[in-house]
Design an enzyme around this catalytic site. Sequence first.
Site, mmCIF file in Angstrom:
data_model
loop_
_atom_site.group_PDB
_atom_site.id
_atom_site.type_symbol
_atom_site.label_atom_id
_atom_site.label_comp_id
_atom_site.label_asym_id
_atom_site.label_seq_id
_atom_site.Cartn_x
_atom_site.Cartn_y
_atom_site.Cartn_z
ATOM 1 N N HIS A 192 0.821 -1.204 0.000
ATOM 2 C CA HIS A 192 0.000 0.000 0.000
ATOM 3 C C HIS A 192 0.860 1.262 0.000
ATOM 4 C CE1 HIS A 192 -3.694 -2.297 1.802
ATOM 5 N NE2 HIS A 192 -3.372 -2.684 0.581
ATOM 6 N N SER A 196 0.857 -0.879 -6.288
ATOM 7 C CA SER A 196 0.953 -2.079 -7.102
ATOM 8 C C SER A 196 1.283 -1.715 -8.541
ATOM 9 C CB SER A 196 -0.368 -2.845 -7.052
ATOM 10 O OG SER A 196 -0.327 -3.976 -7.888
ATOM 11 N N LYS A 219 -14.619 -8.741 -6.617
ATOM 12 C CA LYS A 219 -13.811 -9.545 -7.543
ATOM 13 C C LYS A 219 -12.926 -10.527 -6.783
ATOM 14 C CE LYS A 219 -11.085 -8.672 -11.749
ATOM 15 N NZ LYS A 219 -10.472 -7.598 -12.572
ATOM 16 N N ASP A 220 -12.297 -10.056 -5.714
ATOM 17 C CA ASP A 220 -11.423 -10.921 -4.913
ATOM 18 C C ASP A 220 -12.206 -12.008 -4.185
ATOM 19 O OD1 ASP A 220 -9.134 -9.646 -5.685
ATOM 20 O OD2 ASP A 220 -8.981 -8.377 -3.919
ATOM 21 N N GLU A 263 7.414 -33.375 -1.926
ATOM 22 C CA GLU A 263 6.166 -32.973 -2.560
ATOM 23 C C GLU A 263 6.434 -32.307 -3.911
ATOM 24 O OE1 GLU A 263 2.538 -33.169 -0.436
ATOM 25 O OE2 GLU A 263 3.939 -34.719 -1.060
#
Length: 359
Positions: A192, A196, A219-220, A263
Site C-alpha cells: 500500500h 501495485s 472480484k477478490d 512434494e
Amino acid sequence: MFSLLKNNVYDLPTNSGLNYYWCSGFVLSGTIVIQIITGVLLSLLYVADQNLSFACVMGFSNEDLSLWFVRYFHIWGASGIFILLFIHMFRGLYYGSFNKGYVWSIGFILYLLMMVEAFLGYILPWHQMSYWAATVLTGVVQSVPFIGSIVYNYIVGGFGVTNVTLVRMFAAHVILAFVILGLIVIHLFYLHSQGSNNSLSLKNGYSDSVYFHHYYSIKDLLAVASFIFFIVILLLISPDLVLDSEAYLSADPLTTPVNIKPEWYFLFYYAMLRSISSKIGGLVLVIVFIFIFWLPFSSNKSGSSYSILFQFNFWLIVSSLLILTYLGACHPEWPYDWVSFIFSLLVIILFFNLKFLNF
C-alpha cells in the site's frame, strides 16, 4: 482502527486496469488463513511421538467425516497455496513487479518461509516418505562446510532423525504459521505504501483509479470462493491425488523407499540438488538460483507488455521449471541427472537475462 481499515481496504485507491492475476494475493491470504484454522484444529489432536504419530494421523481419516475433511483440506490446502504462490510470483516477474524492492523482498521471504513450513508439516505424519525425506534433506544441511554439523545437530537434535526431531519440527511448524501471518501484514503495508504495478506497466497507473470496495472486493471474494470450491471438488473426487503411496506406511528406519522424493512443489529444487553428485555442488546451484530469482532490481523497467523477447524468455523459464519438476520425480540415474543439470544451468541463465537485459 476503523479509520485504518477504511483507508487501507474500503477507500484504498486501486488501478482500474488490473486483471484477475492481481486477485492471486488476496486468494493466497484467504487460503493461508483457512490453512491455519485447519492446522490449529489438527494440532489439538496431534501427538508428536514417533511411536504414536502415524497412528494418530491415520485416525484422523478413520474416526469421522468432519475430521477426515479437515485433514484432507489441510493436505490439499498446502498444494493450493503453492499453486497460488507460483501464480502470484510469476505474475510479478511477468509484469515487472520485482522492481518494487521492499514488496518483492518481503514476499520472497514469505515464499521461503512457506517452503520451510510445508517441509515441517510434511514430516509430522511420520510415514515412510516423510521420514526419509527428512533424513535426506537434513543430510544436505549437514554437508555445509564449517557450520553444517552445528546447524544439523540443532535441527535434528542428535545423530539422526528421531523423536526429538519430530517434537522440534512440530513446535516450529505451529510457531512459523503465525510468523507468516505477521509478515503478510508487513507485505501488505509496503504494498500500500509503494503501490501495485499494472498490466500495462504504466508509471502513472494510479491516475485512473477506483476504490478497492466495491469493485475489487467483490472480484477478490469471487476468486477466493471459486478457488476454494475448486479445491473441495478435487478433494472429494480424488483425495489421495497429492499423496504418495508411501504415505500409508509407517516410518521404518531400516527400509529405504525405492525413490525418495519430496512434494511436487519441491521437485525442481530436488532435481537441481541431485543433478550434481556432490551435495555441496547441488546446494550451491540451488542457492544461486534462489538468489537470482530474488534480486528485486532490474535494468528492464518496461515489463513485458510490449516485448516479444521478454515474453519468450519468461515462458522458457516456466517450461524449464516444469521439465525440472518432472525430472525431480524420476529416478536419480543417467540420463535424468545429466538433463537436470543442463536445465538447471539454463533456467539460471534465463533468469539472469530476465533481470539484467533490456528487452
